[in-house]
Each structure stands twice: as structure tokens, then as C-alpha cells.
Scaffold this motif. Structure first.
Motif, PDB file in Angstrom:
ATOM      1  N   TYR A  39      15.838 -23.252  -0.172  1.00 52.65           N
ATOM      2  CA  TYR A  39      16.246 -24.344   0.968  1.00 52.65           C
ATOM      3  C   TYR A  39      15.334 -24.301   2.069  1.00 52.65           C
ATOM      4  CZ  TYR A  39      20.488 -24.871  -1.959  1.00 52.65           C
ATOM      5  OH  TYR A  39      21.237 -25.265  -2.910  1.00 52.65           O
ATOM      6  N   LEU A  40      15.146 -25.416   2.864  1.00 50.12           N
ATOM      7  CA  LEU A  40      14.351 -25.490   3.963  1.00 50.12           C
ATOM      8  C   LEU A  40      14.969 -26.052   4.912  1.00 50.12           C
ATOM      9  CD1 LEU A  40      10.728 -26.333   2.947  1.00 50.12           C
ATOM     10  CD2 LEU A  40      11.497 -24.259   3.916  1.00 50.12           C
ATOM     11  N   GLU A  41      15.408 -25.818   6.221  1.00 52.25           N
ATOM     12  CA  GLU A  41      15.710 -26.565   7.339  1.00 52.25           C
ATOM     13  C   GLU A  41      14.629 -26.897   8.438  1.00 52.25           C
ATOM     14  OE1 GLU A  41      19.357 -25.130   8.679  1.00 52.25           O
ATOM     15  OE2 GLU A  41      20.679 -25.161   6.892  1.00 52.25           O
ATOM     16  N   ILE A  42      14.563 -28.133   8.456  1.00 55.17           N
ATOM     17  CA  ILE A  42      13.339 -28.331   9.303  1.00 55.17           C
ATOM     18  C   ILE A  42      13.833 -29.300  10.454  1.00 55.17           C
ATOM     19  CG2 ILE A  42      11.018 -29.792   9.517  1.00 55.17           C
ATOM     20  CD1 ILE A  42      10.801 -29.581   6.574  1.00 55.17           C
ATOM     21  N   ALA A  66       7.541 -23.039  -4.919  1.00 56.42           N
ATOM     22  CA  ALA A  66       8.593 -23.673  -5.804  1.00 56.42           C
ATOM     23  C   ALA A  66       8.103 -24.745  -6.532  1.00 56.42           C
ATOM     24  CB  ALA A  66       9.843 -24.158  -4.768  1.00 56.42           C
ATOM     25  N   GLY A  67       6.924 -24.946  -6.524  1.00 50.41           N
ATOM     26  CA  GLY A  67       6.294 -26.028  -7.525  1.00 50.41           C
ATOM     27  C   GLY A  67       6.181 -27.257  -6.839  1.00 50.41           C
ATOM     28  N   LEU A  93      14.529 -27.125  -2.824  1.00 48.96           N
ATOM     29  CA  LEU A  93      13.413 -26.988  -3.718  1.00 48.96           C
ATOM     30  C   LEU A  93      13.784 -26.212  -4.974  1.00 48.96           C
ATOM     31  CD1 LEU A  93      12.769 -27.013  -0.394  1.00 48.96           C
ATOM     32  CD2 LEU A  93      10.654 -26.054  -1.344  1.00 48.96           C
ATOM     33  N   TYR A  94      13.598 -26.882  -6.011  1.00 51.35           N
ATOM     34  CA  TYR A  94      13.748 -26.388  -7.432  1.00 51.35           C
ATOM     35  C   TYR A  94      12.851 -26.681  -8.318  1.00 51.35           C
ATOM     36  CZ  TYR A  94      16.524 -24.362 -11.370  1.00 51.35           C
ATOM     37  OH  TYR A  94      17.206 -23.743 -12.492  1.00 51.35           O
ATOM     38  N   LYS A  95      12.028 -25.790  -8.903  1.00 54.43           N
ATOM     39  CA  LYS A  95      11.268 -26.070 -10.070  1.00 54.43           C
ATOM     40  C   LYS A  95      10.580 -27.196  -9.914  1.00 54.43           C
ATOM     41  CE  LYS A  95      13.259 -22.837 -13.226  1.00 54.43           C
ATOM     42  NZ  LYS A  95      13.460 -22.484 -14.756  1.00 54.43           N
ATOM     43  N   GLY A  96       9.664 -27.515  -9.004  1.00 56.62           N
ATOM     44  CA  GLY A  96       9.169 -28.939  -8.728  1.00 56.62           C
ATOM     45  C   GLY A  96       9.593 -30.136  -8.169  1.00 56.62           C
ATOM     46  N   SER A  97      11.183 -29.798  -8.208  1.00 61.47           N
ATOM     47  CA  SER A  97      12.005 -30.807  -7.665  1.00 61.47           C
ATOM     48  C   SER A  97      12.378 -30.682  -6.142  1.00 61.47           C
ATOM     49  CB  SER A  97      13.384 -30.916  -8.286  1.00 61.47           C
ATOM     50  OG  SER A  97      13.853 -31.835  -7.765  1.00 61.47           O
ATOM     51  N   ARG A 129      14.497 -32.516  -2.896  1.00 61.59           N
ATOM     52  CA  ARG A 129      15.338 -33.397  -2.690  1.00 61.59           C
ATOM     53  C   ARG A 129      16.075 -33.236  -1.240  1.00 61.59           C
ATOM     54  NH1 ARG A 129      20.997 -33.278  -4.405  1.00 61.59           N
ATOM     55  NH2 ARG A 129      21.194 -31.531  -6.036  1.00 61.59           N
ATOM     56  N   VAL A 130      16.399 -34.104  -0.409  1.00 65.19           N
ATOM     57  CA  VAL A 130      17.180 -33.967   0.824  1.00 65.19           C
ATOM     58  C   VAL A 130      18.589 -33.553   0.404  1.00 65.19           C
ATOM     59  CG1 VAL A 130      18.017 -34.969   3.037  1.00 65.19           C
ATOM     60  CG2 VAL A 130      15.532 -35.332   2.275  1.00 65.19           C
ATOM     61  N   VAL A 131      19.266 -32.861   1.045  1.00 64.86           N
ATOM     62  CA  VAL A 131      20.824 -32.478   0.745  1.00 64.86           C
ATOM     63  C   VAL A 131      21.471 -32.533   1.817  1.00 64.86           C
ATOM     64  CG1 VAL A 131      20.124 -31.189  -1.571  1.00 64.86           C
ATOM     65  CG2 VAL A 131      20.268 -29.998   0.766  1.00 64.86           C
ATOM     66  N   GLY A 132      21.049 -32.601   3.081  1.00 66.86           N
ATOM     67  CA  GLY A 132      21.661 -32.740   4.223  1.00 66.86           C
ATOM     68  C   GLY A 132      20.906 -33.082   5.449  1.00 66.86           C
ATOM     69  N   ARG A 133      21.542 -33.824   6.579  1.00 63.67           N
ATOM     70  CA  ARG A 133      20.881 -34.000   7.636  1.00 63.67           C
ATOM     71  C   ARG A 133      21.820 -34.268   8.740  1.00 63.67           C
ATOM     72  NH1 ARG A 133      22.342 -36.697   3.455  1.00 63.67           N
ATOM     73  NH2 ARG A 133      20.130 -37.332   2.877  1.00 63.67           N
ATOM     74  N   LYS A 134      21.411 -33.958  10.040  1.00 67.92           N
ATOM     75  CA  LYS A 134      22.401 -34.217  11.235  1.00 67.92           C
ATOM     76  C   LYS A 134      21.522 -34.569  12.358  1.00 67.92           C
ATOM     77  CE  LYS A 134      22.374 -29.199  12.155  1.00 67.92           C
ATOM     78  NZ  LYS A 134      23.353 -28.075  12.273  1.00 67.92           N
TER      79      LYS A 134
END
Length: 265
Positions: free
Chosen positions: A83-86, A117-118, A209-213, A215-220
Motif C-alpha cells: 500500500y501507498l499513502e500519498i 509491484a509491477g 498495489l498488487y501484481k501489476g494492478s 487502484r485507489v482504496v481510500g481517500r480523505k
């Protein structure tokens, strides 16, 4: 590109009109070392990404070989997601995973983590300014993450009208920059618009981030236009559903009137 200046442009490689084979022969003759990847492809690289073209990639149907990629891992990817939190402040990324970083360090960090993570391979047909269609392959892990996160945060803090219009501005701004028109007055005009839109683009976006995929899973954001009380389907909703009836009738009024003629044909 020269703009507003009489300085001459010195570009010996272009002016000599050299082909790839001649360039490699020149390098060998003068003792210039070329790594194996560069011998196979034409590589342009900077902090933001790697552009890979030429060689077998000139066949637009041929899959790029794994050895073309250095920044993005293509094999033996981790079996667990990362995971990344930017965090953004007025549209500018200022920290990642809870640590403040200057722009260069932040981009390098994202390139390394997302690439592992591809994430970040782009393979598409591109229209060059001179009219040539070319097959371009890029490695852009950091850019992929930042653009995805920034766009998602904008959707949270902008009205739908801002979001729709800014997408048009983004396309035009990108084309001007790609075309080398950095100093064009229109680009400066668009800069002013973009700067205005970023005043409330402050918040944090979580990416999976997972095997080349990716997606955003959260935002605030403290400027979020998303309201749980309005959006919820539960009992605590403050949205009066009865208001929808009149809205639907008015929203489709012209369509309803126009379709009357269709029925009479």
C-alpha cells in the motif's frame, strides 16, 4: 524548443540524420560503452520515466521482452499486496507513507516501491508532432501512482462541473507540453486555471498495489464534498428522496418533448 529567443539550436545527432546502426558503430569506434539494453533499443531516461523504442518494438504487435524493463518488475512479483499513502497539499505531493519528502526523493521512492509491484508500464501508439505514428513503451511507476491518486482526490473536492472542464484543460495542457510549446501563451493561461483549481486539492489517498494492478482504496480531505450523511442508504440519511420526483421530470423535460416527434414518424 526555442521560444522567444534567437539562440541557435545545436543538435548534431539530428542534423547528421544518423541511423541506429551508424550510431552504434560510432560509439564502438570511439570507445563509448553501450549497455546491452541500449544496444537493442533506443532509451530516453530521466527522473520521471524511461522511454523505450526501436528494435523489436517497431513491430507494433510484438510483446516487449522482459529485458527491456529495468524499473518495473515483470516476474516473480510479491504474493501479498502493498500500500501507498500519498499526501497532497494544494495539489502538490508532499509526503508518502507518513514521511515528508522533497519532490525528487518522493518520485524516486515511488519509482522503486511501485516498480517492485509491477506498476507503471505503458505500451501504446503515439502521434508525434511531425505526423509519424510510433509505438512507444514507457516505465513510469511514480507518475502512474501520482496521477491516479491526484485525479481521485480532485474528484472528491471538485464539483462535477470543475471535474468535467478540467479534464479538457488537462488534455490541452498535456498536448502543448508534449509538443514543446512550453512558452506558448495558451499554456500560461491554462497554468493559471490549473493553479486556481488546486487550492482545495489537499488530502491523502491510499493506493493498493498488487501484481501489476493499481487502484485507489481510500481517500480523505478536509475539503471533501462527499458527505456520508447525504450519501448513506441507512436511516441516518439527510437526503429527502421525495425531491427526486420533480428533479427527474425537469431533467428529462426536453428529451420527453423531443421524443414526441419520434413517435409521430
Amino acid at each position: 524548443m526555442r521560444a522567444g529567443s534567437n539562440l541557435p539550436i545545436i543538435a548534431p545527432i539530428r542534423d547528421l540524420n544518423l541511423d541506429r546502426t551508424t550510431e552504434l558503430q560510432f560509439a564502438k569506434k570511439h570507445g563509448i560503452k553501450i549497455d546491452n539494453v541500449a544496444k537493442k533499443f533506443s532509451i530516453d531516461q530521466n527522473l520521471w520515466g524511461r522511454a523505450i523504442e526501436g528494435g523489436v518494438l517497431e513491430d507494433a504487435y510484438k510483446e516487449p521482452p522482459d529485458d527491456a524493463f529495468i524499473w518495473v518488475k515483470t516476474k516473480n512479483l510479491p504474493n501479498k499486496p502493498s500500500y501507498l499513502e500519498i499526501k497532497f497539499e494544494k495539489g502538490i505531493p508532499t509526503s508518502v507513507d507518513g514521511k515528508s519528502k522533497n519532490p525528487v526523493d518522493l518520485i524516486e521512492y515511488l519509482n522503486k516501491k511501485a516498480g517492485a509491484a509491477g506498476i507503471g508500464i505503458v505500451d501504446h501508439i503515439e502521434d508525434r508532432v511531425v505526423g509519424i505514428k510510433s509505438r512507444e513503451v514507457y516505465e513510469t511507476p511514480a507518475a502512474t501512482c501520482l496521477i491516479e491518486a491526484h485525479s481521485d482526490l480532485e474528484k472528491m473536492v471538485h464539483t462535477k462541473h470543475q471535474t468535467k472542464f478540467k479534464s479538457l484543460v488537462d488534455d490541452e495542457w498535456s498536448w502543448l507540453v508534449y509538443s514543446g510549446l512550453w512558452e506558448d501563451p495558451l499554456k500560461r493561461d491554462l497554468d493559471s486555471f490549473v493553479e486556481q483549481t488546486q487550492k482545495n486539492v489537499t488530502g491523502t489517498v491510499k493506493l493498493k498495489l498488487y501484481k501489476g494492478s493499481l487502484r485507489v482504496v481510500g481517500r480523505k480531505s478536509k475539503y471533501s464534498l462527499y458527505s456520508h450523511d447525504i450519501a448513506t442508504y441507512g436511516k441516518g440519511s439527510t437526503f429527502d428522496q421525495k425531491l427526486s420526483k420533480g428533479f427527474v421530470e425537469l431533467w428529462g423535460l426536453q428529451s420527453t418533448e423531443a421524443n414526441k416527434f419520434k413517435k409521430n414518424r
